[in-house]
Enzyme design. Structure first.
Site, short mmCIF file in Angstrom:
data_model
loop_
_atom_site.label_atom_id
_atom_site.label_comp_id
_atom_site.label_asym_id
_atom_site.label_seq_id
_atom_site.Cartn_x
_atom_site.Cartn_y
_atom_site.Cartn_z
N GLY A 49 0.91 -1.14 0.09
CA GLY A 49 -0.01 0.07 0.17
C GLY A 49 0.68 1.40 -0.02
N GLU A 107 -18.55 17.48 2.26
CA GLU A 107 -17.73 18.11 1.24
C GLU A 107 -18.25 18.19 -0.24
OE1 GLU A 107 -13.63 18.34 3.82
OE2 GLU A 107 -13.94 16.70 2.58
#
Length: 439
Positions: free
Chosen positions: A12, A176
């Site tokens: 990752g 948002e």
């Protein structure tokens, strides 16, 4: 890479993985970052790519660029398929289908999370989430394609459905995103469409809980709700999605079931840990929680395997939230711990999270911030939000580019400069037919 040196494999390239790698820059180790994408994604600003404010590259620099000055780090583009903890090997699949074997002395898994639809996985076809750069690109095509179709629609009901946008989930991402969709429809686009009034768009925020931004202080929740309503967002609280298809979503609220004709549904209601969390749990006997996060020891290692660490959104540790800061701090902690072990030092203190607060932007010059017990709203909160997000972008070039794009899109032109889509992408997003080459 040098033979015989301590091998660290990091699964990752997000916040946690990059912080571990950087913490090992001067250690006598070789670090291999393996990721299914070639970029380090700044997820908190994905919604700005989806709404045309920022270009992709500003929030997603190439991992090779991020690590280019670190001689002991390399990047492998591959998808991890299995973890052999006893043999200390990571098995991955390269883009051409070949099998890769990555041996390690220390393994750090920072694979993040995905969307969860709470048993309704079929909804993902109608309500995409926002976790990857591809998600943001698809969502941008869908949102802008809806306005294009509204311009062409002759039937009022069809036009209304294209001009209805439903965001499900009122956490920071949902708030948002719905705020930017509102500004896009009410401020950025009205003068660009001749046959449709984009200001007539219906924008709804659906939340199963009693308030928006559940993790924030009540005062900030109330401010956020009032601000969204002034922006033209219909906030539906204590309301949950019950069913959906391509053209509508059915919700159940205090007044009972309600079917909302809407061609654009966006999912921001829940996350589930990467499948690698379950893989680690099965291999070590660790438990997982309802979100699939694997429980780690106080030093972020797995039971019975002190050489294996898991960090970030995919782990359960001290009830920490699945946001960037825990992943960043865990990554730095694990990097220091690996260095200390290599130096022959005893393991030190367990991981301790330093809560720096929470923040969310609502619209231009409007945000809420809770930092070290101090709460801010409006322009002050917005300025703090902007400063922190620019600070955590990778590279000064991207930081400057973000500020310039914000100034252009939100202040000087009130426009969205990054709105490129094609008929193939719009057709796929709005009809679920495969996109084909050609015009």
């Amino acid at each position: 890479m040098s033979k015989g040196r301590h091998q660290v494999v990091v699964v990752g390239g997000g916040f946690g993985g990059v912080r571990v790698t950087r913490a090992l820059a001067r250690a006598d180790v070789d670090v291999t970052i393996v990721d299914r994408t070639n970029h380090h994604l700044f997820q908190p600003l994905l919604y700005q790519v989806a709404t045309g404010i920022l270009p992709d590259g500003v929030i997603a620099p190439a991992l090779r660029s991020v690590t280019r000055k670190q001689a002991n780090a390399r990047v492998v583009l591959a998808e991890v398929r299995s973890l052999d903890l006893d043999g200390r090997v990571v098995h991955a699949l390269a883009p051409d289908g070949r099998n890769l074997t990555l041996p390690y002395d220390t393994l750090v898994v920072a694979a993040g999370c995905t969307d969860t639809y709470f048993g309704h996985d079929d909804w993902s076809a109608w309500a995409p989430g926002l976790k990857t750069l591809e998600d943001a690109r698809h969502l941008r095509s869908h949102i802008l394609g809806a306005f294009e179709m509204a311009e062409l629609a002759g039937d009022p009901a069809e036009r209304a459905a294209y001009l209805t946008f439903v965001v499900i989930g009122a956490g920071p991402t949902g708030v948002e995103l719905v705020g930017q969709v509102a500004e896009l429809a009410h401020e950025a686009l009205p003068r660009e469409y001749k046959s449709v009034a984009t200001t007539e768009a219906k924008i709804l925020l659906v939340e199963a809980g009693p308030e928006v931004l559940a993790a924030f202080a009540p005062r900030l929740q109330r401010y956020t709700r009032r601000r969204l309503e002034r922006m033209g967002v219909d906030v539906l609280l204590s309301t949950a999605a019950r069913a959906m298809d391509q053209s509508s979503v059915t919700v159940k609220g205090p007044g009972g079931d309600r079917r909302i004709p809407a061609r654009t549904k966006i999912w921001a209601a829940g996350v589930r840990a990467s499948p690698l969390a379950t893989m680690l749990a099965q291999a070590t006997g660790a438990s997982t929680d309802r979100a699939g996060r694997v429980a780690v020891r106080p030093d972020c290692s797995l039971p019975g395997h002190p050489e294996v660490f898991a960090i970030g959104d995919m782990v359960s540790l001290n009830d920490l939230p699945g946001v960037a800061q825990p992943a960043i701090q865990e990554g730095m902690y694990v990097g220091r711990l690996i260095r200390a072990r290599l130096a022959g030092q005893a393991d030190g203190k367990p991981f301790a999270y330093r809560d720096k607060g929470s923040m969310a932007t609502i619209g231009h010059l409007s945000a809420v911030t809770d930092s070290y017990g101090m709460k801010f709203t409006g322009v002050t909160g917005y300025t703090m939000w902007g400063f922190v997000h620019v600070l955590y972008l990778v590279g000064w070039g991207n930081r400057v580019a973000a500020v310039l794009n914000w100034a252009r899109a939100l202040t000087f032109t009130k426009n969205r400069p990054h709105r490129t889509i094609t008929i193939e992408h719009a057709r796929y997003e709005l009809t679920s037919e495969p996109a084909q080459d050609g015009g």
